[in-house]
Scaffold this active site. Sequence first.
Site, short mmCIF file in Angstrom:
data_model
loop_
_atom_site.label_atom_id
_atom_site.label_comp_id
_atom_site.label_asym_id
_atom_site.label_seq_id
_atom_site.Cartn_x
_atom_site.Cartn_y
_atom_site.Cartn_z
N GLY A 15 0.65 -1.07 0.00
CA GLY A 15 0.01 0.04 0.08
C GLY A 15 0.97 1.14 -0.01
CB ALA A 16 0.28 4.66 0.72
CB ALA A 54 -7.20 14.63 2.04
CE LYS A 82 -6.25 19.12 3.11
NZ LYS A 82 -6.15 17.91 3.69
CB THR A 350 -2.45 12.67 9.91
OG1 THR A 350 -3.42 12.24 10.62
CG2 THR A 350 -2.51 14.24 10.38
N GLY A 351 -2.58 10.10 7.35
CA GLY A 351 -2.14 8.90 7.21
C GLY A 351 -0.93 8.95 6.50
P1 FAD Z 1 -2.79 -0.80 2.97
O1 FAD Z 1 -3.27 0.10 2.08
O2 FAD Z 1 -4.01 -1.85 3.87
O3 FAD Z 1 -1.88 -1.79 2.57
C1 FAD Z 1 -1.54 -3.28 3.01
C2 FAD Z 1 -0.56 -3.82 2.13
O4 FAD Z 1 -0.25 -5.23 2.69
C3 FAD Z 1 -1.55 -4.32 0.85
O5 FAD Z 1 -0.62 -4.20 -0.32
C4 FAD Z 1 -1.91 -5.74 1.11
O6 FAD Z 1 -1.97 -6.52 -0.01
C5 FAD Z 1 -0.70 -6.20 1.87
N1 FAD Z 1 -0.79 -7.20 2.71
C6 FAD Z 1 -1.67 -7.54 3.80
N2 FAD Z 1 -1.56 -8.77 4.21
C7 FAD Z 1 -0.30 -9.52 3.41
C8 FAD Z 1 0.07 -10.64 3.26
N3 FAD Z 1 -0.21 -11.78 4.33
N4 FAD Z 1 0.90 -11.09 2.61
C9 FAD Z 1 1.59 -10.07 1.67
N5 FAD Z 1 0.94 -8.90 1.76
C10 FAD Z 1 -0.08 -8.25 2.59
N6 FAD Z 1 -4.77 8.74 4.91
C11 FAD Z 1 -4.57 10.23 4.46
O7 FAD Z 1 -3.20 10.33 4.52
N7 FAD Z 1 -5.50 10.93 4.17
C12 FAD Z 1 -6.61 10.41 4.18
O8 FAD Z 1 -7.72 11.24 3.91
C13 FAD Z 1 -7.18 9.21 4.64
N8 FAD Z 1 -8.39 8.86 4.73
C14 FAD Z 1 -8.67 7.78 5.24
C15 FAD Z 1 -10.06 7.31 5.33
C16 FAD Z 1 -10.40 6.03 5.96
C17 FAD Z 1 -11.81 5.74 6.14
C18 FAD Z 1 -9.31 5.33 6.48
C19 FAD Z 1 -9.62 3.77 6.96
C20 FAD Z 1 -7.96 5.45 6.40
C21 FAD Z 1 -7.51 6.78 5.67
N9 FAD Z 1 -6.30 7.21 5.80
C22 FAD Z 1 -6.14 8.35 5.12
C23 FAD Z 1 -5.21 6.29 6.13
C24 FAD Z 1 -4.54 5.68 4.53
O9 FAD Z 1 -5.58 5.14 3.86
C25 FAD Z 1 -3.38 4.83 5.07
O10 FAD Z 1 -2.41 5.64 5.91
C26 FAD Z 1 -2.50 4.51 3.78
O11 FAD Z 1 -3.52 3.97 2.77
C27 FAD Z 1 -1.30 3.62 4.21
O12 FAD Z 1 -2.13 2.16 4.04
P2 FAD Z 1 -1.25 0.84 4.51
O13 FAD Z 1 -0.28 0.96 3.35
O14 FAD Z 1 -0.82 1.03 5.59
O15 FAD Z 1 -2.13 -0.42 4.33
#
Ligand code: FAD
Length: 505
Positions: A15-16, A54, A82, A350-351
């Site tokens: 993810g991000a 955002a 923004k 802030t994510g």
């Molecule tokens: P994810 O996007 O969930 O990525 C997880 C990754 O791990 C995926 O690639 C998945 O395939 C992989 N993975 C999981 N399990 C396994 C496994 N067993 N084996 C291999 N790979 C695996 N942030 C902002 O900055 N601005 C916003 O406006 C904002 N709005 C939001 C609104 C909501 C409702 C929510 C819930 C969050 C929001 N966020 C926002 C936060 C933002 O979405 C996250 O900080 C950002 O997307 C990073 O996510 P991540 O990469 O940690 O997790």
Amino acid sequence: MSVENIKKLTIVGGGAAGWMTAIYLNKVFNSQQPNFQITVIESPDIGIIGVGEATVHSIRFFFAAMGLDENALLRATHATLKTGIMFRNWMQPVAGQMHQYFHPFEQQQLGKDIDMSSSWLLSARYQQERYDEGVSLSAHLIKQGHGPKARQSAPYQGVVPYGYHLDAVLLARFLREHAVAAGVVYLEDTIVDVSVTDGNISSVSSATSCYQADIFIDATGFKGLLIEALQQRNWQSFADALPCNKAVAIQRPHLAGYQPKPYTVATALSHGWAWQIDLSSRQGTGYVYDGNRLTADQAEQELRAWLGPEACALPARHLQMKVGCRQQFWLGNCIAIGLAGGFIEPLESTGLHLINLGARLLSTHLSPGATAQAVRDSYNQAMNGFYQDLKQFIVLHYCLTDRDDTAFWRQARATAVQCAGLPEKLALWRHKICEYHDLAGGYATTFTDENYRYILYGMQHYPQLQLATGEALQQPFVLLQQRVQQALQRTMSHSEYLQQLMPCR
Ligand code: FAD
């Protein structure tokens, strides 16, 4: 462990969080140590959370430091610019007027002997204008539909600071392409097992392969697959302070002729708040709500009713949110980043910023010469500080409300006590202006006293000061009007900017 001893760093999650960390650490460490190898393992089946559209303005410096072409980034992610967040309905209407205030990324400093915020308070300008209109340029630019960019802006530069609204799925893809081009190894696989030896991760395995590394980054999202394998009961919940734990999201196409706004809108509803985030291609909307007081069906119905009839056939996506953070983000040889490390509800977007902070901090903490436990302690202390600081700032938005239409809002007024020292500060800020040193602690890097004042005075929490008169007090506001006129001449309308960026939009 020094960076010379680290040859292999493996990130699980694409993810991000995974890709921002990969691209950043690759840039930093590959220049120091050519054999340093970063691998990202991403499940082809699980997918990413796909929200997070955002940002705050500091993300610009991150993207710029990565050498990413700003125009290419904006086109690839259907982005808009923004300049802040418009908050609506966070207090009761007054004389039938909806309560509204804007939180921009800048404050003008035009006072000579007395700072501009003090001049605004001392001359009781709250009787005639909003605080954001009194001290910022951005509030005036958005009123005229202007964005932050001058006609001849250099990349990543604006007349006022700005962040982005961007498509989260497209962002992860864009970052992946650039990381892979820069030498990051990309593997598609789903990890099903984490092997732990003496408090360190020795390997992670899928159904067919086993992967070893010196350092593992857990970027698996809310589940925190790797960090949980090292230690359970490592989570501190912020639910008492920030009870919104669910969200429902609906994406809707722009109506013909609609001009995307250069700001986020956050409108308070019955049990939380709704976001509106304009991309160039569509609008992202969603309702962040307290799932202990509202069912998913009720929340979806309320969001649809609020969006209006054209949203009734659009699909909705329901999300769980785990609000809080790890006690230890870094355990053994594993660091949790992004949602795996923690999450503050998205009111101030802030994510991605927290990922930026985590990745940057990691680059300094994985440096030569540091002893491992001291390094881990320092990293954990700093990340805890950032999360606690953000928690307090978000609580501030809720606890100053005078809304009493639901139990949710009545309870929101009591949440200040969940942040140590906040009730005392709120009492103090009834007597004096909020200043930088009131927020001492060292972690108020994202939101400083400038930002606190936008929320405090936007929510009408003013100090009772001895009012004063005089030309000197008025002068900054005269100067501001001149700056506004100059800025309006220099900047493009947001729609003109987008048209220039993406002529085929
Ligand atoms: P994810 O996007 O969930 O990525 C997880 C990754 O791990 C995926 O690639 C998945 O395939 C992989 N993975 C999981 N399990 C396994 C496994 N067993 N084996 C291999 N790979 C695996 N942030 C902002 O900055 N601005 C916003 O406006 C904002 N709005 C939001 C609104 C909501 C409702 C929510 C819930 C969050 C929001 N966020 C926002 C936060 C933002 O979405 C996250 O900080 C950002 O997307 C990073 O996510 P991540 O990469 O940690 O997790």
